[in-house]
Design an enzyme around this catalytic site. Structure first.
Site, PDB file in Angstrom:
ATOM      1  N   ARG A  23     -63.602  63.905   5.441  1.00  0.00           N
ATOM      2  CA  ARG A  23     -62.183  63.956   5.073  1.00  0.00           C
ATOM      3  C   ARG A  23     -61.870  65.184   4.214  1.00  0.00           C
ATOM      4  NH1 ARG A  23     -59.948  59.389   2.031  1.00  0.00           N
ATOM      5  NH2 ARG A  23     -57.988  60.221   2.846  1.00  0.00           N
ATOM      6  N   HIS A  73     -52.617  69.382  13.961  1.00  0.00           N
ATOM      7  CA  HIS A  73     -51.482  68.582  14.467  1.00  0.00           C
ATOM      8  C   HIS A  73     -50.798  69.260  15.659  1.00  0.00           C
ATOM      9  CE1 HIS A  73     -50.836  65.456  11.280  1.00  0.00           C
ATOM     10  NE2 HIS A  73     -51.653  66.272  10.630  1.00  0.00           N
ATOM     11  N   CYS A  86     -56.000  64.394  13.437  1.00  0.00           N
ATOM     12  CA  CYS A  86     -56.219  64.454  11.997  1.00  0.00           C
ATOM     13  C   CYS A  86     -56.704  63.096  11.463  1.00  0.00           C
ATOM     14  CB  CYS A  86     -54.958  64.975  11.324  1.00  0.00           C
ATOM     15  SG  CYS A  86     -55.281  65.649   9.710  1.00  0.00           S
ATOM     16  N   GLU A 111     -48.596  68.116  17.629  1.00  0.00           N
ATOM     17  CA  GLU A 111     -47.186  67.708  17.777  1.00  0.00           C
ATOM     18  C   GLU A 111     -46.264  68.565  16.912  1.00  0.00           C
ATOM     19  OE1 GLU A 111     -49.350  66.323  15.872  1.00  0.00           O
ATOM     20  OE2 GLU A 111     -48.412  65.387  14.121  1.00  0.00           O
ATOM     21  N   GLY A 133     -51.868  61.044   9.296  1.00  0.00           N
ATOM     22  CA  GLY A 133     -51.340  60.194   8.227  1.00  0.00           C
ATOM     23  C   GLY A 133     -52.417  60.075   7.172  1.00  0.00           C
ATOM     24  N   GLU A 134     -52.545  58.906   6.614  1.00  0.00           N
ATOM     25  CA  GLU A 134     -53.566  58.666   5.589  1.00  0.00           C
ATOM     26  C   GLU A 134     -54.569  57.693   6.200  1.00  0.00           C
ATOM     27  OE1 GLU A 134     -53.822  60.264   2.735  1.00  0.00           O
ATOM     28  OE2 GLU A 134     -55.624  59.098   2.366  1.00  0.00           O
ATOM     29  N   SER A 135     -55.774  58.198   6.479  1.00  0.00           N
ATOM     30  CA  SER A 135     -56.730  57.388   7.250  1.00  0.00           C
ATOM     31  C   SER A 135     -57.134  56.111   6.533  1.00  0.00           C
ATOM     32  CB  SER A 135     -57.960  58.213   7.614  1.00  0.00           C
ATOM     33  OG  SER A 135     -58.548  58.758   6.459  1.00  0.00           O
ATOM     34  N   ILE A 164     -53.362  70.124   8.125  1.00  0.00           N
ATOM     35  CA  ILE A 164     -52.804  69.509   6.915  1.00  0.00           C
ATOM     36  C   ILE A 164     -53.868  68.593   6.318  1.00  0.00           C
ATOM     37  CG2 ILE A 164     -50.926  68.114   5.975  1.00  0.00           C
ATOM     38  CD1 ILE A 164     -49.316  68.823   8.527  1.00  0.00           C
ATOM     39  N   ARG A 165     -54.491  69.046   5.230  1.00  0.00           N
ATOM     40  CA  ARG A 165     -55.617  68.289   4.630  1.00  0.00           C
ATOM     41  C   ARG A 165     -56.536  67.767   5.746  1.00  0.00           C
ATOM     42  NH1 ARG A 165     -53.551  63.634   2.106  1.00  0.00           N
ATOM     43  NH2 ARG A 165     -55.506  63.362   1.045  1.00  0.00           N
TER      44      ARG A 165
HETATM   45  N1  GLN Z   1     -56.235  63.874   4.720  1.00  0.00           N
HETATM   46  C1  GLN Z   1     -55.853  62.765   5.536  1.00  0.00           C
HETATM   47  C2  GLN Z   1     -56.943  61.714   5.579  1.00  0.00           C
HETATM   48  O1  GLN Z   1     -58.035  61.978   5.221  1.00  0.00           O
HETATM   49  C3  GLN Z   1     -55.539  63.219   6.948  1.00  0.00           C
HETATM   50  C4  GLN Z   1     -54.365  64.157   6.924  1.00  0.00           C
HETATM   51  C5  GLN Z   1     -53.576  64.213   8.178  1.00  0.00           C
HETATM   52  O2  GLN Z   1     -53.622  63.310   9.032  1.00  0.00           O
HETATM   53  N2  GLN Z   1     -52.779  65.241   8.289  1.00  0.00           N
HETATM   54  O3  GLN Z   1     -56.692  60.638   5.949  1.00  0.00           O
END
Ligand code: GLN
Length: 186
Positions: free
Chosen positions: A106, A170, A79, A172, A48-50, A134-135
């Protein structure tokens, strides 16, 4: 019946972990209040978005609850979840839970548009694993107490210490449940 695996469901990619666990015959519980951890045998911190998840962890009183849960239950960080499990993060907006001794950086694997998949070969499987990044965060300053379970281009992308594991990608989003299974049997 064994107790469910908790999945922190404050923000992000928690839903697909329910499917991975059910393919393994495990029940899961989406966690939105600290008290719900009492019923769980293990906990997944999803992607998600940390920065957002970190704020919500503070706001909902999860910080100490997750730290004490982790003392005697396995935690898996994916992630953004890996970023939260780190001891240090290269972004002051995240207050990491410090469950594992490494530093998370990050977005080292590019922006959303640069997401990619790659074959990795975790130490515990005979076959490779198609990993979706993913990022994704990097894993640095890895303490000698940490096991590196998988690498991508010579950099650690999956690490473990004690009952806990964390990964940049990921699991999952894969058809394989090998990583969830490995974690729960660890
Ligand atoms: N880029 C997100 C972060 O820094 C992490 C991305 C993800 O969980 N897929 O929070």
């Amino acid at each position: 019946m064994s107790r469910p695996v908790g999945i922190l469901a404050l923000q992000g990619a928690y839903q697909k972990h329910v499917d991975s666990l059910s393919r393994l015959g495990m029940t899961s519980q989406l966690i939105r209040k600290p008290i719900e951890l009492d019923d769980c045998s293990a906990l997944i911190l999803p992607g998600g978005e940390s920065t957002t998840i970190s704020l919500l962890i503070q706001e909902y009183g999860f910080y100490d609850a997750i730290r004490s849960f982790s003392a005697d239950h396995p935690v898996m960080g994916v992630c953004a979840g890996l970023i939260l499990m780190a001891e240090k993060v290269d972004d002051d907006r995240v207050t990491p839970l410090a469950l594992m001794p490494f530093k998370a950086t990050r977005n080292v694997y590019g922006r959303q548009v640069h997401s990619f998949s790659a074959d990795i070969k975790p130490a515990f499987t005979e076959t490779g694993f198609r990993a979706q990044f993913i990022r994704a965060p990097g894993i640095e300053n890895i303490s000698e107490n940490i096991e590196i379970l998988a690498t991508h281009e010579d950099k650690a992308v999956m690490v473990a210490s004690g009952k806990h594991i964390a990964m940049s990608f990921h699991p999952e989003l894969s058809d394989s449940t090998a990583i969830h299974e490995y974690w729960l049997n660890r």
